[in-house]
Design a protein around this motif. Sequence first.
Motif, PDB file in Angstrom:
ATOM      1  N   THR A  83     -17.348  30.712 -39.924  1.00  8.49           N
ATOM      2  CA  THR A  83     -17.167  29.272 -40.121  1.00  8.49           C
ATOM      3  C   THR A  83     -17.377  29.014 -41.613  1.00  8.49           C
ATOM      4  O   THR A  83     -17.936  29.870 -42.309  1.00  8.49           O
ATOM      5  CB  THR A  83     -18.207  28.455 -39.326  1.00  8.49           C
ATOM      6  OG1 THR A  83     -19.513  28.777 -39.830  1.00  8.49           O
ATOM      7  CG2 THR A  83     -18.122  28.731 -37.831  1.00  8.49           C
ATOM      8  N   PRO A  84     -16.979  27.854 -42.102  1.00 10.64           N
ATOM      9  CA  PRO A  84     -17.262  27.556 -43.509  1.00 10.64           C
ATOM     10  C   PRO A  84     -18.764  27.630 -43.823  1.00 10.64           C
ATOM     11  O   PRO A  84     -19.156  28.146 -44.863  1.00 10.64           O
ATOM     12  CB  PRO A  84     -16.719  26.140 -43.696  1.00 10.64           C
ATOM     13  CG  PRO A  84     -15.630  26.037 -42.669  1.00 10.64           C
ATOM     14  CD  PRO A  84     -16.119  26.833 -41.498  1.00 10.64           C
ATOM     15  N   GLU A  85     -19.592  27.147 -42.888  1.00 12.62           N
ATOM     16  CA  GLU A  85     -21.039  27.166 -43.113  1.00 12.62           C
ATOM     17  C   GLU A  85     -21.579  28.594 -43.139  1.00 12.62           C
ATOM     18  O   GLU A  85     -22.437  28.928 -43.960  1.00 12.62           O
ATOM     19  CB  GLU A  85     -21.749  26.365 -42.019  1.00 12.62           C
ATOM     20  CG  GLU A  85     -21.382  24.894 -41.991  1.00 12.62           C
ATOM     21  CD  GLU A  85     -20.017  24.598 -41.352  1.00 12.62           C
ATOM     22  OE1 GLU A  85     -19.474  23.522 -41.627  1.00 12.62           O
ATOM     23  OE2 GLU A  85     -19.484  25.450 -40.599  1.00 12.62           O
ATOM     24  N   ARG A  86     -21.073  29.452 -42.266  1.00 13.01           N
ATOM     25  CA  ARG A  86     -21.505  30.850 -42.233  1.00 13.01           C
ATOM     26  C   ARG A  86     -21.076  31.553 -43.524  1.00 13.01           C
ATOM     27  O   ARG A  86     -21.835  32.310 -44.111  1.00 13.01           O
ATOM     28  CB  ARG A  86     -20.886  31.533 -41.009  1.00 13.01           C
ATOM     29  CG  ARG A  86     -21.296  32.936 -40.757  1.00 13.01           C
ATOM     30  CD  ARG A  86     -22.723  33.075 -40.300  1.00 13.01           C
ATOM     31  NE  ARG A  86     -22.883  32.670 -38.925  1.00 13.01           N
ATOM     32  CZ  ARG A  86     -23.777  33.174 -38.104  1.00 13.01           C
ATOM     33  NH1 ARG A  86     -24.581  34.124 -38.506  1.00 13.01           N
ATOM     34  NH2 ARG A  86     -23.894  32.729 -36.890  1.00 13.01           N
ATOM     35  N   LEU A  87     -19.852  31.284 -43.970  1.00 10.70           N
ATOM     36  CA  LEU A  87     -19.368  31.881 -45.213  1.00 10.70           C
ATOM     37  C   LEU A  87     -20.172  31.377 -46.408  1.00 10.70           C
ATOM     38  O   LEU A  87     -20.432  32.124 -47.346  1.00 10.70           O
ATOM     39  CB  LEU A  87     -17.871  31.595 -45.401  1.00 10.70           C
ATOM     40  CG  LEU A  87     -17.190  32.348 -46.523  1.00 10.70           C
ATOM     41  CD1 LEU A  87     -17.313  33.858 -46.354  1.00 10.70           C
ATOM     42  CD2 LEU A  87     -15.719  31.952 -46.601  1.00 10.70           C
ATOM     43  N   GLU A  88     -20.601  30.128 -46.338  1.00  4.57           N
ATOM     44  CA  GLU A  88     -21.449  29.550 -47.387  1.00  4.57           C
ATOM     45  C   GLU A  88     -22.734  30.378 -47.531  1.00  4.57           C
ATOM     46  O   GLU A  88     -23.128  30.751 -48.639  1.00  4.57           O
ATOM     47  CB  GLU A  88     -21.798  28.105 -47.014  1.00  4.57           C
ATOM     48  CG  GLU A  88     -22.688  27.398 -47.975  1.00  4.57           C
ATOM     49  CD  GLU A  88     -21.920  26.541 -48.948  1.00  4.57           C
ATOM     50  OE1 GLU A  88     -22.450  26.359 -50.052  1.00  4.57           O
ATOM     51  OE2 GLU A  88     -20.831  26.071 -48.637  1.00  4.57           O
TER      52      GLU A  88
END
Length: 173
Positions: free
Chosen positions: A119-124
């Motif tokens: 997810t974008p948050e996980r990639l963050e």
Amino acid sequence: MIMRIFLALSAILIVASCNRTASPDNQQAPQEEAESRPNAIVPTTSYQAAFDVLPEPYSQADYSLGRRTFKNCQSCHTITEGGRHLVGPNLHGIFGRTVGTAEGFQYSKALEAEAFTWTPERLEEWLDNPRDYLPGNRMTFAGIHRSADRHAVIAYLMVESGYAARLEDASKP
């Protein structure tokens, strides 16, 4: 002799610069001129608009910064649909994909043992410091420590890897 060569070259440069001036009728708009030259830098305003459909904080990110930041990634990753794997896997379609499942890429044992979805948050979290996030992975990249740079590169990936298009399709009736 050297002086004659210098004077001849100077004269050639002066004449050449005079021939470069174009009449107003003959000038192209900057966008048209950039598109007519191979490898030209095209203004990013239309790409920036693609960020508008992204969730916060990615909708506020800077496309140009994301593209520049991704240059750190492209020595190991491709992003085009159907692109080949390099040292790292192709990132097209990364969002929504289970970690360690890009077909044809051999992952580290640490990534193969995980089961989360990107997810974008996980990639963050990953991009802040990949080595600390998942010890034992083979990614040698030190991370992107400035949050504005991380937001921009993630937004860039969201647009360039097809995530933004999926968001737009989902919002249509």
